[in-house]
Design a protein around this motif. Structure first.
Motif, PDB file in Angstrom:
ATOM      1  N   MET A 252       0.838  -1.171   0.000  1.00 60.95           N
ATOM      2  CA  MET A 252       0.000   0.000   0.000  1.00 60.95           C
ATOM      3  C   MET A 252       0.891   1.245   0.000  1.00 60.95           C
ATOM      4  N   LYS A 253       0.529   2.215  -0.820  1.00 57.73           N
ATOM      5  CA  LYS A 253       1.282   3.455  -0.912  1.00 57.73           C
ATOM      6  C   LYS A 253       1.130   4.246   0.381  1.00 57.73           C
ATOM      7  N   ARG A 254       2.226   4.810   0.854  1.00 59.19           N
ATOM      8  CA  ARG A 254       2.198   5.601   2.083  1.00 59.19           C
ATOM      9  C   ARG A 254       1.974   7.068   1.724  1.00 59.19           C
ATOM     10  N   PHE A 255       0.963   7.658   2.322  1.00 60.07           N
ATOM     11  CA  PHE A 255       0.643   9.059   2.084  1.00 60.07           C
ATOM     12  C   PHE A 255       0.990   9.876   3.314  1.00 60.07           C
ATOM     13  N   THR A 256       1.518  11.050   3.079  1.00 57.77           N
ATOM     14  CA  THR A 256       1.810  11.985   4.157  1.00 57.77           C
ATOM     15  C   THR A 256       1.063  13.278   3.864  1.00 57.77           C
ATOM     16  N   PRO A 257       0.866  14.118   4.865  1.00 59.30           N
ATOM     17  CA  PRO A 257       0.213  15.407   4.598  1.00 59.30           C
ATOM     18  C   PRO A 257       0.928  16.219   3.515  1.00 59.30           C
ATOM     19  N   GLU A 258       2.245  16.118   3.442  1.00 57.64           N
ATOM     20  CA  GLU A 258       2.998  16.844   2.414  1.00 57.64           C
ATOM     21  C   GLU A 258       2.684  16.300   1.010  1.00 57.64           C
ATOM     22  N   LEU A 259       2.640  14.978   0.886  1.00 56.22           N
ATOM     23  CA  LEU A 259       2.289  14.370  -0.404  1.00 56.22           C
ATOM     24  C   LEU A 259       0.852  14.708  -0.795  1.00 56.22           C
ATOM     25  N   ILE A 260      -0.042  14.714   0.179  1.00 60.76           N
ATOM     26  CA  ILE A 260      -1.441  15.048  -0.079  1.00 60.76           C
ATOM     27  C   ILE A 260      -1.540  16.474  -0.593  1.00 60.76           C
ATOM     28  N   SER A 261      -0.822  17.372   0.030  1.00 61.81           N
ATOM     29  CA  SER A 261      -0.829  18.781  -0.381  1.00 61.81           C
ATOM     30  C   SER A 261      -0.397  18.926  -1.838  1.00 61.81           C
ATOM     31  N   GLU A 262       0.619  18.188  -2.232  1.00 61.05           N
ATOM     32  CA  GLU A 262       1.111  18.215  -3.616  1.00 61.05           C
ATOM     33  C   GLU A 262       0.096  17.566  -4.562  1.00 61.05           C
ATOM     34  N   GLU A 263      -0.474  16.454  -4.133  1.00 59.26           N
ATOM     35  CA  GLU A 263      -1.437  15.730  -4.967  1.00 59.26           C
ATOM     36  C   GLU A 263      -2.694  16.557  -5.239  1.00 59.26           C
ATOM     37  N   LEU A 264      -3.109  17.386  -4.289  1.00 59.21           N
ATOM     38  CA  LEU A 264      -4.324  18.188  -4.450  1.00 59.21           C
ATOM     39  C   LEU A 264      -4.295  19.077  -5.691  1.00 59.21           C
TER      40      LEU A 264
ATOM     41  N   MET B 218      -8.690   3.463   2.216  1.00 62.88           N
ATOM     42  CA  MET B 218      -8.718   4.768   2.857  1.00 62.88           C
ATOM     43  C   MET B 218      -7.560   4.938   3.834  1.00 62.88           C
ATOM     44  N   ASN B 219      -6.978   6.132   3.796  1.00 61.55           N
ATOM     45  CA  ASN B 219      -5.958   6.537   4.760  1.00 61.55           C
ATOM     46  C   ASN B 219      -6.529   7.679   5.597  1.00 61.55           C
ATOM     47  N   TYR B 220      -6.392   7.571   6.913  1.00 56.50           N
ATOM     48  CA  TYR B 220      -6.877   8.601   7.837  1.00 56.50           C
ATOM     49  C   TYR B 220      -5.703   9.438   8.323  1.00 56.50           C
ATOM     50  N   PHE B 221      -5.909  10.746   8.386  1.00 57.60           N
ATOM     51  CA  PHE B 221      -4.871  11.661   8.882  1.00 57.60           C
ATOM     52  C   PHE B 221      -5.334  12.422  10.114  1.00 57.60           C
ATOM     53  N   ASN B 222      -6.560  12.894  10.100  1.00 60.12           N
ATOM     54  CA  ASN B 222      -7.150  13.662  11.199  1.00 60.12           C
ATOM     55  C   ASN B 222      -8.624  13.324  11.269  1.00 60.12           C
ATOM     56  N   SER B 223      -9.312  13.912  12.233  1.00 59.78           N
ATOM     57  CA  SER B 223     -10.750  13.693  12.382  1.00 59.78           C
ATOM     58  C   SER B 223     -11.502  15.000  12.203  1.00 59.78           C
ATOM     59  N   LEU B 224     -12.705  14.881  11.711  1.00 55.17           N
ATOM     60  CA  LEU B 224     -13.634  16.001  11.720  1.00 55.17           C
ATOM     61  C   LEU B 224     -14.530  15.845  12.931  1.00 55.17           C
ATOM     62  N   LYS B 225     -15.027  16.977  13.424  1.00 54.67           N
ATOM     63  CA  LYS B 225     -15.905  16.967  14.599  1.00 54.67           C
ATOM     64  C   LYS B 225     -17.199  17.700  14.272  1.00 54.67           C
ATOM     65  N   LEU B 226     -18.149  17.590  15.154  1.00 53.70           N
ATOM     66  CA  LEU B 226     -19.454  18.208  14.989  1.00 53.70           C
ATOM     67  C   LEU B 226     -19.326  19.666  14.557  1.00 53.70           C
ATOM     68  N   SER B 227     -20.032  20.026  13.504  1.00 54.67           N
ATOM     69  CA  SER B 227     -20.113  21.377  12.931  1.00 54.67           C
ATOM     70  C   SER B 227     -18.900  21.799  12.109  1.00 54.67           C
ATOM     71  N   ASP B 228     -17.856  20.964  12.035  1.00 54.76           N
ATOM     72  CA  ASP B 228     -16.705  21.312  11.190  1.00 54.76           C
ATOM     73  C   ASP B 228     -17.144  21.405   9.730  1.00 54.76           C
ATOM     74  N   GLU B 229     -16.575  22.344   9.017  1.00 54.26           N
ATOM     75  CA  GLU B 229     -16.777  22.437   7.583  1.00 54.26           C
ATOM     76  C   GLU B 229     -15.626  21.725   6.887  1.00 54.26           C
TER      77      GLU B 229
END
Length: 160
Positions: free
Chosen positions: A1-13, A77-88
């Motif tokens: 499985m490919k390893r994703f980091t927040p930096e790679l995600i930022s570039e991929e976006l 799916m890869n998880y990085f952070n969580s969303l919480k109630l009312s988050d956009e």
């Protein structure tokens, strides 16, 4: 499985040409006010539907049962952070690969500050509605997706 980091995600976006916005609702969180993991699949499923509509596929009550019978056969799916109630949040969508009968659609969910929440890759297969077996993606659908993604999609040609 490919390893994703927040930096790679930022570039991929930078490759993503479609996005939709959302806000976490009360019924989508658990007792800790954190989004339940199944909700991310729902967010991405709706975003994939809107992405295909953005590609020019009319969205009606028969889109995925008769006119464009696409069936989801795989998720990763890869998880990085969580969303919480009312988050956009923002769900970004793109087709990263297209084959003879399959399309790989990727989603990245970010919060409104651009922080990655999850990255999901899903494989959808075009099926014959009578036999429920894989079938070639129609040329017009392939053309719409490739036309949108241009050079940012891997095209797998059928083996000769």
């Amino acid at each position: 499985m490919k390893r994703f980091t927040p930096e790679l995600i930022s570039e991929e976006l930078k490759l993503y040409k479609h996005s939709i916005n959302g806000q976490v609702k009360f019924h989508e969180v658990d007792s800790f006010r954190v989004v339940h993991n199944i909700q991310y699949f729902y967010y991405c499923e709706w975003a994939r539907t809107k992405y295909l509509e953005f590609c020019g596929i009319p969205f009606t009550h028969i889109t995925f049962t008769k006119s464009e019978p696409l069936m989801t056969v795989h998720h990763e799916m890869n998880y990085f952070n969580s969303l919480k109630l009312s988050d956009e949040y923002i769900v970004h969508s793109r087709a990263s690969e297209i084959g003879k009968s399959s399309i790989t659609l990727d989603n990245i969910i970010t919060d409104n500050n651009g922080n990655p929440i999850i990255r999901l890759s899903s494989v959808l297969v075009y099926v014959n509605i009578q036999t429920n077996q894989p079938e070639n993606i129609p040329d017009d659908l392939r053309s719409k997706i490739i036309g949108l993604e241009k050079n940012d999609i891997k095209i797998r040609e059928p083996k000769q």
